[in-house]
Enzyme design. Structure first.
Site, short mmCIF file in Angstrom:
data_model
loop_
_atom_site.label_atom_id
_atom_site.label_comp_id
_atom_site.label_asym_id
_atom_site.label_seq_id
_atom_site.Cartn_x
_atom_site.Cartn_y
_atom_site.Cartn_z
N ASP A 1 -50.80 54.49 27.96
CA ASP A 1 -51.95 55.15 27.32
C ASP A 1 -51.77 55.05 25.81
O ASP A 1 -51.00 55.81 25.21
CB ASP A 1 -52.02 56.62 27.74
CG ASP A 1 -52.30 56.82 29.22
OD1 ASP A 1 -52.12 55.86 29.99
OD2 ASP A 1 -52.68 57.94 29.60
N LYS B 1 -59.90 56.73 27.52
CA LYS B 1 -59.40 58.09 27.73
C LYS B 1 -59.86 58.96 26.58
O LYS B 1 -59.89 58.51 25.43
CB LYS B 1 -57.88 58.04 27.82
CG LYS B 1 -57.17 59.39 27.92
CD LYS B 1 -55.66 59.16 28.04
CE LYS B 1 -54.88 60.46 27.90
NZ LYS B 1 -53.42 60.24 28.01
N LYS C 1 -60.56 58.34 31.79
CA LYS C 1 -59.61 59.45 31.96
C LYS C 1 -59.97 60.58 31.02
O LYS C 1 -60.10 60.39 29.82
CB LYS C 1 -58.18 58.98 31.69
CG LYS C 1 -57.13 60.09 31.83
CD LYS C 1 -55.73 59.54 31.65
CE LYS C 1 -54.69 60.66 31.63
NZ LYS C 1 -53.31 60.13 31.47
#
Length: 239
Positions: free
Chosen positions: A91, A173, A203
């Site tokens: 991430d 995300k 996300k």
């Protein structure tokens, strides 16, 4: 709106521990608790890798965290090392300053560098090629791009999503959970989902602490939830 069940929740959860003060015993406890709850993944700081006794859990980590204001080659090296150390999801945080400068080609190149580094490290390990947002569950390695959506305008969120997709990322995300502007919102999740369609995962992460918030994020289009308080939400479901 269908009421969220425990089984549905855990299937979408990255059970997360990113506190700077977390020690080895904390990560061991995280893994054990994640397995007992049956969540999909755990997300930890890169220095905690490699984790042990993870079983079927997907292992995720962060890159350029939490500011994103890291040289691209450093992000790429960090991401490659994380894959070598057992991460199957990375991430990465975008460089918000570059977004505010409108330097979109540089933003895209920054993301592409991490995507390429992750793919290269995966090839070196003989891992399968990532072929979609959920490829990590088959042992492939994927990249999620943290936009820090609360610090961006709607127009910037849309363009950042487009650039992430163009660079080959697998997910977008919302947040690190560390920015003073705030964390995830259902509005941002819906906008991100509208932009990437079903081509990328979305996300939601940052400040999701209640059953109501988790339900809102999933209803808005989130395919993953980054949660540090997973058990508390499961307890709310159980009543």
């Amino acid at each position: 709106m269908t009421a969220l069940t425990a089984e549905t929740l855990v299937a979408h959860v990255d059970h997360t521990l990113l506190k700077p003060e977390a020690a080895t015993a904390d990560f061991d406890s995280l893994v054990a608790h994640a397995q007992s709850m049956g969540v999909l993944a755990v997300c930890v700081s890169p220095s905690a890798l490699p984790l042990t006794d993870t079983g079927d859990l997907v292992v995720a980590t962060v890159c350029g965290f939490p500011s994103g204001a890291v040289k691209s080659e450093v992000k790429a090296a960090e991401a490659a090392r994380a894959v070598a150390d057992g991460a199957r999801e990375v991430d990465m945080v975008v460089n918000l300053g570059l977004i505010k400068d409108g330097a979109w080609d540089v933003v895209e190149d920054d993301i592409r560098g991490v995507v390429g580094a992750v793919a290269g490290a995966a090839r070196d390990l003989g891992l399968p090629e990532a072929d979609g947002p959920e490829a990590a569950v088959t042992g492939a390695a994927i990249v999620k791009v943290i936009l820090e959506s609360a610090a961006l305008t709607d127009e910037e969120i849309v363009e950042a999503c487009r650039r992430a997709e163009a660079a080959g990322a697998h997910y977008v995300k919302t947040s690190t959970g560390f920015h003073p502007a705030g964390g995830a919102s259902a509005q941002a999740v819906a906008l991100m989902r509208q932009t990437v369609g079903d081509r990328l995962g979305v996300k939601a992460s940052g400040g999701i602490r209640s059953l109501e918030a988790a339900q809102q994020m999933l209803d808005a289009g989130a395919s993953r939830l980054g949660l540090s308080g997973t058990q508390a939400i499961l307890d709310q479901i159980a009543g």
